[in-house]
Design a protein around this motif. Structure first.
Motif, PDB file in Angstrom:
ATOM      1  N   GLY A  91      53.769  89.128  11.569  1.00 53.15           N
ATOM      2  CA  GLY A  91      52.439  88.575  11.808  1.00 53.15           C
ATOM      3  C   GLY A  91      52.404  87.102  11.485  1.00 53.15           C
ATOM      4  N   LEU A  92      51.875  86.313  12.393  1.00 55.83           N
ATOM      5  CA  LEU A  92      51.761  84.872  12.211  1.00 55.83           C
ATOM      6  C   LEU A  92      50.295  84.507  12.041  1.00 55.83           C
ATOM      7  CD1 LEU A  92      54.238  83.717  15.019  1.00 55.83           C
ATOM      8  CD2 LEU A  92      54.716  83.986  12.574  1.00 55.83           C
ATOM      9  N   ILE A  93      49.978  83.910  10.903  1.00 58.09           N
ATOM     10  CA  ILE A  93      48.602  83.470  10.654  1.00 58.09           C
ATOM     11  C   ILE A  93      48.498  82.012  11.057  1.00 58.09           C
ATOM     12  CG2 ILE A  93      46.849  83.054   8.892  1.00 58.09           C
ATOM     13  CD1 ILE A  93      47.795  85.521   7.454  1.00 58.09           C
ATOM     14  N   SER A  94      47.812  81.773  12.151  1.00 56.86           N
ATOM     15  CA  SER A  94      47.703  80.497  12.875  1.00 56.86           C
ATOM     16  C   SER A  94      48.895  80.375  13.807  1.00 56.86           C
ATOM     17  CB  SER A  94      47.611  79.291  11.940  1.00 56.86           C
ATOM     18  OG  SER A  94      47.263  78.133  12.660  1.00 56.86           O
ATOM     19  N   PHE A  95      48.633  79.805  14.985  1.00 56.27           N
ATOM     20  CA  PHE A  95      49.686  79.764  16.010  1.00 56.27           C
ATOM     21  C   PHE A  95      49.778  78.379  16.643  1.00 56.27           C
ATOM     22  CE2 PHE A  95      51.725  81.381  20.056  1.00 56.27           C
ATOM     23  CZ  PHE A  95      52.890  81.820  19.445  1.00 56.27           C
ATOM     24  N   GLY A  96      49.974  77.384  15.774  1.00 53.19           N
ATOM     25  CA  GLY A  96      50.205  76.029  16.249  1.00 53.19           C
ATOM     26  C   GLY A  96      51.666  75.820  16.629  1.00 53.19           C
ATOM     27  N   ARG A  97      52.071  74.557  16.667  1.00 50.81           N
ATOM     28  CA  ARG A  97      53.402  74.227  17.181  1.00 50.81           C
ATOM     29  C   ARG A  97      54.531  74.841  16.356  1.00 50.81           C
ATOM     30  NH1 ARG A  97      53.287  68.346  19.945  1.00 50.81           N
ATOM     31  NH2 ARG A  97      51.087  68.217  20.457  1.00 50.81           N
ATOM     32  N   ILE A  98      54.385  74.801  15.030  1.00 55.95           N
ATOM     33  CA  ILE A  98      55.456  75.336  14.182  1.00 55.95           C
ATOM     34  C   ILE A  98      55.558  76.848  14.348  1.00 55.95           C
ATOM     35  CG2 ILE A  98      56.129  75.740  11.778  1.00 55.95           C
ATOM     36  CD1 ILE A  98      55.077  72.888  11.175  1.00 55.95           C
ATOM     37  N   LEU A 116      55.857  90.237  17.723  1.00 51.63           N
ATOM     38  CA  LEU A 116      55.017  89.161  17.188  1.00 51.63           C
ATOM     39  C   LEU A 116      53.540  89.469  17.339  1.00 51.63           C
ATOM     40  CD1 LEU A 116      56.266  86.520  15.971  1.00 51.63           C
ATOM     41  CD2 LEU A 116      57.808  87.789  17.444  1.00 51.63           C
ATOM     42  N   LEU A 117      52.836  89.434  16.198  1.00 51.31           N
ATOM     43  CA  LEU A 117      51.374  89.540  16.167  1.00 51.31           C
ATOM     44  C   LEU A 117      50.824  88.209  15.686  1.00 51.31           C
ATOM     45  CD1 LEU A 117      51.084  92.995  14.359  1.00 51.31           C
ATOM     46  CD2 LEU A 117      51.209  92.573  16.818  1.00 51.31           C
ATOM     47  N   VAL A 118      49.707  87.785  16.246  1.00 52.14           N
ATOM     48  CA  VAL A 118      49.142  86.475  15.912  1.00 52.14           C
ATOM     49  C   VAL A 118      47.664  86.587  15.618  1.00 52.14           C
ATOM     50  CG1 VAL A 118      48.522  84.224  16.894  1.00 52.14           C
ATOM     51  CG2 VAL A 118      50.831  85.119  17.218  1.00 52.14           C
ATOM     52  N   PHE A 119      47.261  85.993  14.481  1.00 53.15           N
ATOM     53  CA  PHE A 119      45.836  85.803  14.222  1.00 53.15           C
ATOM     54  C   PHE A 119      45.546  84.321  14.312  1.00 53.15           C
ATOM     55  CE2 PHE A 119      42.595  84.496  11.074  1.00 53.15           C
ATOM     56  CZ  PHE A 119      41.486  84.999  11.728  1.00 53.15           C
ATOM     57  N   ASN A 136      55.142  81.818   3.036  1.00 57.25           N
ATOM     58  CA  ASN A 136      54.205  80.698   3.198  1.00 57.25           C
ATOM     59  C   ASN A 136      54.958  79.379   3.206  1.00 57.25           C
ATOM     60  OD1 ASN A 136      51.979  79.098   3.456  1.00 57.25           O
ATOM     61  ND2 ASN A 136      51.066  79.601   1.485  1.00 57.25           N
ATOM     62  N   THR A 137      54.983  78.751   4.378  1.00 56.54           N
ATOM     63  CA  THR A 137      55.516  77.393   4.522  1.00 56.54           C
ATOM     64  C   THR A 137      54.423  76.455   5.009  1.00 56.54           C
ATOM     65  OG1 THR A 137      56.269  77.942   6.766  1.00 56.54           O
ATOM     66  CG2 THR A 137      57.896  78.131   4.988  1.00 56.54           C
ATOM     67  N   GLY A 138      53.167  76.909   4.928  1.00 58.55           N
ATOM     68  CA  GLY A 138      52.037  76.112   5.403  1.00 58.55           C
ATOM     69  C   GLY A 138      51.396  75.321   4.284  1.00 58.55           C
ATOM     70  N   ARG A 139      50.282  75.833   3.769  1.00 57.87           N
ATOM     71  CA  ARG A 139      49.565  75.185   2.680  1.00 57.87           C
ATOM     72  C   ARG A 139      49.327  76.208   1.571  1.00 57.87           C
ATOM     73  NH1 ARG A 139      51.231  71.326   4.660  1.00 57.87           N
ATOM     74  NH2 ARG A 139      50.157  69.525   5.569  1.00 57.87           N
ATOM     75  N   ALA A 173      38.061  74.265   4.763  1.00 56.87           N
ATOM     76  CA  ALA A 173      37.062  75.128   4.116  1.00 56.87           C
ATOM     77  C   ALA A 173      37.134  76.555   4.638  1.00 56.87           C
ATOM     78  CB  ALA A 173      35.664  74.560   4.344  1.00 56.87           C
ATOM     79  N   GLU A 174      37.559  76.707   5.869  1.00 57.78           N
ATOM     80  CA  GLU A 174      37.623  78.030   6.496  1.00 57.78           C
ATOM     81  C   GLU A 174      38.846  78.829   6.038  1.00 57.78           C
ATOM     82  OE1 GLU A 174      37.466  79.823  11.082  1.00 57.78           O
ATOM     83  OE2 GLU A 174      37.443  77.675  10.713  1.00 57.78           O
ATOM     84  N   THR A 175      39.924  78.132   5.685  1.00 58.36           N
ATOM     85  CA  THR A 175      41.174  78.833   5.382  1.00 58.36           C
ATOM     86  C   THR A 175      41.515  78.897   3.896  1.00 58.36           C
ATOM     87  OG1 THR A 175      42.487  76.806   5.648  1.00 58.36           O
ATOM     88  CG2 THR A 175      42.144  78.169   7.621  1.00 58.36           C
ATOM     89  N   GLU A 176      40.826  78.124   3.049  1.00 61.82           N
ATOM     90  CA  GLU A 176      41.147  78.166   1.625  1.00 61.82           C
ATOM     91  C   GLU A 176      40.907  79.576   1.078  1.00 61.82           C
ATOM     92  OE1 GLU A 176      40.358  75.719  -2.527  1.00 61.82           O
ATOM     93  OE2 GLU A 176      39.176  75.243  -0.747  1.00 61.82           O
TER      94      GLU A 176
END
Length: 331
Positions: free
Chosen positions: A149-156, A171-174, A233-236, A211-214
């Motif tokens: 599962g991928l949380i957010s589906f931007g370029r990375i 692959l599942l994407v939210f 977690n390699t994001g934030r 604010a939406e993802t914290e």
């Protein structure tokens, strides 16, 4: 254009030769600084025509004091160091480097996932302690056919998806902001966060911090996950409630974690995560390669140069500024 100058607000690079080369081509001088406070930023940048910014916080007060600034270039993808609303109101273009370290971070996410699943770090540590016994890794499950599962589906995350599919992962994407066509293009299934948490064997976090993802992932979310699931977690860091994660690991709600980023960095010496064999910790390094660093410096400077040459930059973040500043589209 020879009287124009760009101030580097702060940096940790060993050289600024790449920025100097880019800006010298259009006759703009580069002025390095190492600002930490609002006062230092105001003093160093008040008469700058452009800024390059790494970590220093460009607050509304700092931006209001920029008398000549036309562009702020951010070293990276995120623009959390820049008050975007204040910059837009001031008529300052903000540019980033959206394709920065796509391969590096997606490779690192995959590396952490593989290390968690195959338990290579655990076994390495055991062997070095004199314990030559594969049974310390039990259980290990086959990767192929499992759900990532991928949380957010931007370029990375999109780059990671292609690599993960080569390992036979589904692959599942939210990501409520991507069109269905993008999901179809990459062969992934768009799902709700709840479905992703409940059905994924592994979850990789790529959401930006806002604010939406914290604390998007807290106790409620960890309890939805499979007990055999790993989270990467390699994001934030603050997208995950670290206290809730510790509890989830201690009480066996999930199997383990591979973390390149944490809610508080560097990791606290008293953090329970440091003593957990099912947790891999890295020092916010997924972005790093020699090539990525060079690309970042060049591309950030190029974005600044485009504006100073009178063009809208290719990587304009605050697109609502279009039509409000005296710039033209590139041919």
């Amino acid at each position: 254009m020879s009287n124009l100058k760009v101030v580097v607000t702060d940096y940790e690079y060993s050289t600024l030769k790449y920025e100097e080369e880019v800006l010298a081509q259009i006759g703009v001088s580069l002025v390095p600084a190492q600002c930490k406070t609002e006062e230092e930023l105001i003093e160093a940048c008040k008469d700058a025509d452009g800024l390059l910014n790494q970590y220093a916080q460009l607050t509304p007060r700092v931006i209001q004091a920029l008398d000549r600034c036309k562009v702020i270039g951010r070293y990276g993808v995120g623009i959390n160091t820049v008050d975007l609303a204040a910059a837009t109101e001031k008529g300052i273009c903000v540019v980033n480097v959206p394709d920065y370290c796509m391969d590096e971070v997606s490779d690192h996410a995959m590396a952490l996932l593989l290390a968690c699943v195959r338990k290579t770090v655990l076994m390495n540590n055991e062997v070095k302690k004199g314990n030559w016994d594969y049974k310390v890794s039990v259980p290990v499950y086959r990767l192929r056919g499992k759900n990532l599962g991928l949380i957010s589906f931007g370029r990375i995350a999109q780059t990671l998806a292609k690599k993960a599919q080569a390992f036979g992962l589904n692959l599942l994407v939210f990501d409520p902001y991507i069109p269905d066509a993008v999901a179809e293009q990459f062969g992934v299934k768009k799902v709700s966060l709840e479905e992703l948490l409940q059905t994924s064997d592994f979850i990789s976090v790529h959401a930006p911090l806002n604010a939406e993802t914290e604390h998007l992932l807290g106790e409620k979310e960890f309890k939805m996950m499979k007990k055999s699931a790993f989270i990467i977690n390699t994001g934030r860091g603050p997208v995950i409630d670290e206290e809730a994660l510790v509890k989830a690991l201690q009480e066996g709600w999930i199997a383990g974690a591979g973390l390149d980023v944490l809610e508080i960095e560097p990791v606290r010496s008293e953090s329970p995560l440091l003593k957990m064999d099912n947790v891999i910790l890295n020092p916010h390094v997924a972005w790093y390669s020699e090539e990525a660093g060079t690309d970042l410096q060049i591309k950030a400077a190029q974005g600044v140069a485009e504006v100073l040459q009178g063009y809208y930059p290719r990587n304009l973040v605050n697109k609502e500024i279009k039509g409000k500043v005296n710039l033209k589209e590139r041919p």
